[in-house]
Design an enzyme around this catalytic site. Structure first.
Site, PDB file in Angstrom:
ATOM      1  N   ASN A   1       0.831  -1.200   0.000  1.00 23.06           N
ATOM      2  CA  ASN A   1       0.000   0.000   0.000  1.00 23.06           C
ATOM      3  C   ASN A   1       0.867   1.253   0.000  1.00 23.06           C
ATOM      4  OD1 ASN A   1       0.587  -0.896   2.677  1.00 23.06           O
ATOM      5  ND2 ASN A   1      -1.095   0.286   3.538  1.00 23.06           N
TER       6      ASN A   1
ATOM      7  N   CYS B   1     -10.871  -3.660  -4.253  1.00 22.51           N
ATOM      8  CA  CYS B   1      -9.800  -4.579  -4.699  1.00 22.51           C
ATOM      9  C   CYS B   1     -10.370  -5.920  -5.154  1.00 22.51           C
ATOM     10  CB  CYS B   1      -8.737  -4.754  -3.619  1.00 22.51           C
ATOM     11  SG  CYS B   1      -7.627  -3.337  -3.569  1.00 22.51           S
TER      12      CYS B   1
ATOM     13  N   GLU C   1      -2.967  -4.699  -3.119  1.00 25.37           N
ATOM     14  CA  GLU C   1      -3.462  -5.537  -4.219  1.00 25.37           C
ATOM     15  C   GLU C   1      -3.419  -4.779  -5.542  1.00 25.37           C
ATOM     16  OE1 GLU C   1      -4.802  -4.945  -1.292  1.00 25.37           O
ATOM     17  OE2 GLU C   1      -6.126  -6.552  -0.609  1.00 25.37           O
TER      18      GLU C   1
ATOM     19  N   CYS D   1      -4.095   0.533  -2.513  1.00 22.56           N
ATOM     20  CA  CYS D   1      -3.970  -0.719  -1.757  1.00 22.56           C
ATOM     21  C   CYS D   1      -2.849  -1.585  -2.329  1.00 22.56           C
ATOM     22  CB  CYS D   1      -5.270  -1.517  -1.828  1.00 22.56           C
ATOM     23  SG  CYS D   1      -6.599  -0.860  -0.809  1.00 22.56           S
TER      24      CYS D   1
ATOM     25  N   CYS E   1     -10.271  -5.277   0.162  1.00 20.98           N
ATOM     26  CA  CYS E   1     -11.441  -4.399   0.269  1.00 20.98           C
ATOM     27  C   CYS E   1     -12.348  -4.627  -0.940  1.00 20.98           C
ATOM     28  CB  CYS E   1     -11.001  -2.935   0.357  1.00 20.98           C
ATOM     29  SG  CYS E   1     -10.385  -2.245  -1.191  1.00 20.98           S
TER      30      CYS E   1
ATOM     31  N   GLU F   1       0.250   5.198   0.703  1.00 17.80           N
ATOM     32  CA  GLU F   1      -0.710   6.200   1.156  1.00 17.80           C
ATOM     33  C   GLU F   1      -0.318   7.598   0.678  1.00 17.80           C
ATOM     34  OE1 GLU F   1      -1.135   5.502   5.405  1.00 17.80           O
ATOM     35  OE2 GLU F   1      -2.310   3.679   4.995  1.00 17.80           O
TER      36      GLU F   1
HETATM   37  N1  THU Z   1      -5.202  -1.733   2.547  1.00 20.02           N
HETATM   38  C1  THU Z   1      -4.606  -2.518   1.606  1.00 20.02           C
HETATM   39  O1  THU Z   1      -3.523  -2.190   1.093  1.00 20.02           O
HETATM   40  N2  THU Z   1      -5.239  -3.668   1.253  1.00 20.02           N
HETATM   41  C2  THU Z   1      -6.372  -4.125   1.818  1.00 20.02           C
HETATM   42  O2  THU Z   1      -6.850  -5.182   1.424  1.00 20.02           O
HETATM   43  C3  THU Z   1      -7.050  -3.365   2.875  1.00 20.02           C
HETATM   44  C4  THU Z   1      -6.483  -2.028   3.153  1.00 20.02           C
HETATM   45  C5  THU Z   1      -4.498  -0.509   2.977  1.00 20.02           C
HETATM   46  C6  THU Z   1      -5.090   0.785   2.513  1.00 20.02           C
HETATM   47  C7  THU Z   1      -4.534   1.750   3.552  1.00 20.02           C
HETATM   48  O3  THU Z   1      -3.253   2.165   3.147  1.00 20.02           O
HETATM   49  C8  THU Z   1      -4.396   0.910   4.802  1.00 20.02           C
HETATM   50  O4  THU Z   1      -4.470  -0.441   4.371  1.00 20.02           O
HETATM   51  C9  THU Z   1      -5.453   1.176   5.845  1.00 20.02           C
HETATM   52  O5  THU Z   1      -6.708   1.073   5.294  1.00 20.02           O
END
Ligand code: THU
Length: 135
Positions: free
Chosen positions: A43, A90, A56, A54, A87, A45
């Site tokens: 991920n 994703c 994925e 994310c 999520c 941000e």
């Molecule tokens: N996140 C992912 O990278 N993958 C997931 O399947 C769920 C959430 C990340 C997004 C964000 O950077 C952090 O987790 C908190 O939500």
């Protein structure tokens, strides 16, 4: 090492590189393409929160850039209190490049905890046929 274990090692390694200064929640994803190659993502941000991506999504972008099109299996790992499942957005991203066998492994610090078919996590994925206007 079997495929599952390889996916886990790769996802763990890429998870370390996640850029998650706002949530402190690092996620790693690794996938095996039908063509037999591995791709990873973490991920990333952003101070403008909705711009974050994310793990994925990163792995899928890498697969497409690598010339492959279909996900055989994808593993996602975090070290949170609860398991991390892809999520909703994703799941739809994965569905775009899935086959009927696509598997999702869910892992944490201790190892792989769950195995699911994508079609069980997103049984009504919006597919190309959905764009048709004809009944
Ligand atoms: N996140 C992912 O990278 N993958 C997931 O399947 C769920 C959430 C990340 C997004 C964000 O950077 C952090 O987790 C908190 O939500």
């Amino acid at each position: 090492m079997d495929t599952k274990q390889k996916l886990y090692e790769k996802a763990l390694e890429i998870r370390e590189k996640a850029y998650a200064p706002y949530s402190q929640y690092k996620v790693g994803a690794a996938l095996l393409s039908e063509e037999g190659r591995y791709y990873v993502g973490c991920n990333v941000e952003n101070i403008s929160y909705p711009c974050g991506t994310c793990a994925e999504a990163g792995a899928i972008a890498s697969m497409i850039a690598g010339g492959d099109k279909t996900i055989e299996a994808l593993l996602v790992v975090s070290f949170g209190k609860n398991l991390v499942y892809p999520c909703g957005a994703c799941l739809q991203r994965i569905a775009e490049f899935s086959n009927p066998r696509t598997i999702i492994y869910v892992a944490d610090k201790q190892g792989i905890q769950e195995t699911h078919y994508l079609k069980d996590l997103l049984p009504y994925a919006f597919k190309e046929e959905g764009l048709s206007n004809e009944k």
